[in-house]
Scaffold this motif. Sequence first.
Motif, PDB file in Angstrom:
ATOM      1  N   UNK A 122     -16.341  -8.535  10.285  1.00  0.00           N
ATOM      2  CA  UNK A 122     -17.233  -7.396   9.758  1.00  0.00           C
ATOM      3  C   UNK A 122     -18.369  -7.947   9.564  1.00  0.00           C
ATOM      4  N   UNK A 123     -19.491  -7.379   9.883  1.00  0.00           N
ATOM      5  CA  UNK A 123     -21.211  -7.671   9.718  1.00  0.00           C
ATOM      6  C   UNK A 123     -21.796  -6.714   8.702  1.00  0.00           C
ATOM      7  N   UNK A 124     -22.489  -7.371   7.858  1.00  0.00           N
ATOM      8  CA  UNK A 124     -23.563  -6.677   6.916  1.00  0.00           C
ATOM      9  C   UNK A 124     -24.640  -7.263   6.859  1.00  0.00           C
ATOM     10  N   UNK A 125     -25.781  -6.503   7.316  1.00  0.00           N
ATOM     11  CA  UNK A 125     -27.394  -7.011   6.823  1.00  0.00           C
ATOM     12  C   UNK A 125     -27.902  -6.451   5.483  1.00  0.00           C
ATOM     13  N   UNK A 126     -28.761  -7.388   5.079  1.00  0.00           N
ATOM     14  CA  UNK A 126     -29.387  -7.371   3.738  1.00  0.00           C
ATOM     15  C   UNK A 126     -30.953  -6.801   4.093  1.00  0.00           C
ATOM     16  N   UNK A 127     -31.291  -5.657   3.986  1.00  0.00           N
ATOM     17  CA  UNK A 127     -32.671  -5.464   4.235  1.00  0.00           C
ATOM     18  C   UNK A 127     -33.516  -5.269   2.830  1.00  0.00           C
ATOM     19  N   UNK A 128     -34.537  -6.041   2.789  1.00  0.00           N
ATOM     20  CA  UNK A 128     -35.241  -6.131   1.320  1.00  0.00           C
ATOM     21  C   UNK A 128     -35.847  -4.951   1.187  1.00  0.00           C
ATOM     22  N   UNK A 129     -36.469  -4.899   0.052  1.00  0.00           N
ATOM     23  CA  UNK A 129     -37.183  -3.560  -0.411  1.00  0.00           C
ATOM     24  C   UNK A 129     -38.596  -3.483   0.353  1.00  0.00           C
ATOM     25  N   UNK A 136     -45.816   5.991   4.588  1.00  0.00           N
ATOM     26  CA  UNK A 136     -44.235   5.896   4.418  1.00  0.00           C
ATOM     27  C   UNK A 136     -44.142   5.584   2.741  1.00  0.00           C
ATOM     28  N   UNK A 137     -42.939   6.130   2.464  1.00  0.00           N
ATOM     29  CA  UNK A 137     -42.752   6.049   0.986  1.00  0.00           C
ATOM     30  C   UNK A 137     -42.192   4.616   0.676  1.00  0.00           C
ATOM     31  N   UNK A 138     -42.227   3.958  -0.655  1.00  0.00           N
ATOM     32  CA  UNK A 138     -41.451   2.857  -0.813  1.00  0.00           C
ATOM     33  C   UNK A 138     -39.941   2.897  -0.376  1.00  0.00           C
ATOM     34  N   UNK A 139     -39.245   1.829   0.063  1.00  0.00           N
ATOM     35  CA  UNK A 139     -37.981   1.970   0.271  1.00  0.00           C
ATOM     36  C   UNK A 139     -37.244   0.846  -0.530  1.00  0.00           C
ATOM     37  N   UNK A 140     -35.884   1.060  -1.145  1.00  0.00           N
ATOM     38  CA  UNK A 140     -35.186   0.174  -1.883  1.00  0.00           C
ATOM     39  C   UNK A 140     -34.760  -0.792  -1.148  1.00  0.00           C
ATOM     40  N   UNK A 141     -34.283  -2.138  -1.565  1.00  0.00           N
ATOM     41  CA  UNK A 141     -33.361  -2.906  -0.662  1.00  0.00           C
ATOM     42  C   UNK A 141     -32.107  -2.096  -0.452  1.00  0.00           C
TER      43      UNK A 141
END
Length: 206
Positions: A122-129, A136-141
């Motif tokens: 399984x693969x999970x990526x982490x996208x920083x805030x 565009x609005x701010x995006x949480x991690x």
Amino acid sequence: MKQAIDFFHSAKLTEGDWRAALTEADIKGSPYLNDEFIEGSIFTTSKNQFINVPVRYNIFSDQIEFRTGDGTIQALAAPEAIEKIEYGDYRLEYIPYLLGGKIKRGFFVILEKGKATLYSRPQILFEPAKEPGAYSDAQPPKFIKRPDEYYIRAGMEPAKVIMKSRDIPKVLPDHQEQVEAFIKEHKIKSNRGDDLGKLVKYYNSL
């Protein structure tokens, strides 16, 4: 067989300190194969079996987490002592695999077991805030689920990733012609676990 309490106190599984699991309260998405803890069995390389251990798999950190009797969440400190974990519908093994020309070790989900074994990774990526922009609005991690990768392990060799159908015969060279014919006849796709499962099951019958 030993109960969960024996697992928590087993010196063979606690080389070094237990590592506390990170909290993901402020991160969107999930890093887990299963969010909830499921009671399962842990099999060690020293041939011990521990039953009724509440476990879950953290894909992002490649760690098995467990919940102790007082509700504390911990991460397994010595995964090399683990041979196999079974819980719910999942079976995981801690095995060597080839990545970038180097041999590493990690947890893999068993899909088809035999002289050749098919695994999913399984693969999970982490996208920083993200900071807010002009449009565009701010995006949480957040954690982002990616398609599983598939690996085949022949005997006791390190598992090898299957990126394309032509990679498969190289991993199973002793029946290369039969494998190539099966791939062609059944139109086996390298990104489909069901297809690869049929192929590995066929190979194991030869």
